[in-house]
Design a protein around this motif. Structure first.
Motif, PDB file in Angstrom:
ATOM      1  N   LYS A  16      34.430  -5.819  11.437  1.00 19.02           N
ATOM      2  CA  LYS A  16      33.116  -4.583  11.501  1.00 19.02           C
ATOM      3  C   LYS A  16      33.887  -4.550  13.126  1.00 19.02           C
ATOM      4  N   LEU A  58      30.271   1.877  13.312  1.00 18.29           N
ATOM      5  CA  LEU A  58      30.736   0.848  13.763  1.00 18.29           C
ATOM      6  C   LEU A  58      31.966   0.926  12.122  1.00 18.29           C
ATOM      7  N   ARG A  74      34.538  -0.342   9.666  1.00 17.36           N
ATOM      8  CA  ARG A  74      34.972  -1.925   8.348  1.00 17.36           C
ATOM      9  C   ARG A  74      36.616  -1.657   8.711  1.00 17.36           C
ATOM     10  N   ASP A  84      27.384  -8.186  14.699  1.00 18.20           N
ATOM     11  CA  ASP A  84      27.937  -7.248  13.090  1.00 18.20           C
ATOM     12  C   ASP A  84      29.230  -8.222  12.386  1.00 18.20           C
ATOM     13  N   ASN A  85      29.298  -9.319  12.610  1.00 15.20           N
ATOM     14  CA  ASN A  85      30.781 -10.488  12.117  1.00 15.20           C
ATOM     15  C   ASN A  85      30.148 -11.935  11.631  1.00 15.20           C
ATOM     16  N   GLU A  93      27.417   2.837   9.865  1.00 13.65           N
ATOM     17  CA  GLU A  93      28.441   3.177   9.351  1.00 13.65           C
ATOM     18  C   GLU A  93      29.493   3.927   9.918  1.00 13.65           C
TER      19      GLU A  93
END
Length: 305
Positions: free
Chosen positions: A57, A74, A76, A109-110, A299
């Motif tokens: 992300k 964000l 992906r 975020d990851n 996102e």
């Protein structure tokens, strides 16, 4: 800018570049989505590549021209894939105008990814282009991560060269920068001609906190050089300058990210010949502070196939 005073970092550029091709934090000093002359439009194409064997992300924070409220999204990016936008300011942020981008991966975020720079590393590049009826004319603007700080404290400036700003020959030069600090700073520019003579000295450009600016170079020069300095009383701001030279006859632009220079005293004494400490390398912690000042939009979708 005197040859006896400054040392160019040739000695470490090759090993440093070889060892640091990717990172987890980048700055794109300029991006745009704005009308140009004669029915054209300037837009920024945006590409992120994930070289990992797992999804990342990626956070993208928009820093507006002249400051104001920034925004963050964000994206992906699947393993070994590219997230792409033909017009990043419109697609991601639904804005017109200009600004800069901070692109980073954060551990929060990851959470399933190892908390290391290498594990969260990715690649990013952009192309800001003029979409005219006769075709497109663009300039590649890659991600960077080392900026200028207060010159009086750090002793570091930056230089761009081969600059043309001659209206009678159709050359126009814009200079700009993004200030990722929390206070206003002054960026000063010295202009030298092709023979090293001073054309102008200490031209001031004020940059608000968390803001991008761009302006025309106010003096003419042919094949000359520009030296950038930062005045910052807080000594906390990190500034990323750039130069764009435009051939007004064709509309074709050329982008330069100035190269960092240091005095011999800084290189050999203050920093104990640790070349990797020259300039301010922004990292996850610094980027997090910038992101926290922005409105988070969640996102967004980007093309991955």
């Amino acid at each position: 800018m005197k040859a006896s005073r400054y040392i160019f970092f040739f000695a470490f550029l090759l090993p440093l570049t070889a060892a640091a091709q990717i990172n987890d934090t980048y700055v794109i000093p300029v991006a745009g989505n704005t009308a140009g002359a004669f029915g054209t439009r300037w837009m920024t194409q945006f590409s992120v590549f994930n070289p990992q064997a797992y999804e990342l992300k990626v956070s993208v924070t928009y820093v507006p021209t002249l400051g104001g409220q920034g925004t963050e999204v964000l994206v992906r990016v699947p393993a070994n894939a590219v997230a792409f936008s033909s017009n990043v300011l419109a697609d991601f942020f639904n804005v017109t105008g200009g600004g800069a981008l901070l692109v980073a991966t954060f551990p929060e975020d990851n959470p399933t990814v190892a908390n290391t720079v290498l594990a969260r590393s990715f690649l990013v590049t952009t192309n800001t282009f003029n979409n005219s009826p006769s075709g497109t004319f663009g300039q590649t603007i890659p991600g960077t991560w080392t900026g200028l700080q207060d010159f009086n404290s750090e002793g570091i400036s930056a230089v761009a060269h081969g600059i043309r700003n001659l209206s009678r020959q159709g050359w126009r030069t814009n200079i700009g920068a993004v200030n990722l600090g929390r206070t206003s700073i002054t960026m000063r520019v010295n202009v030298y001609d092709v023979n090293g003579n001073v054309v102008a000295k200490n031209l001031p450009f004020s940059i608000p906190p968390l803001a991008h600016i761009q302006d025309s170079l106010p003096v003419e020069v042919d094949r000359g050089s520009l030296e950038f300095f930062v005045d910052d009383s807080t000594k906390l701001a990190v500034v990323f300058p750039y130069v764009s030279v435009i051939d007004q006859l064709s509309g074709d632009p050329t982008y330069q990210s100035p190269t960092l220079l240091a005095t011999a005293n800084v290189l050999f004494f203050k920093h104990a010949v640790d070349a990797t400490s020259i300039g301010k390398k922004i990292d996850t912690n610094f980027a997090r502070g910038v992101r926290e000042s922005a409105t988070r939009l969640g996102e967004v979708e980007a093309k991955t196939n």
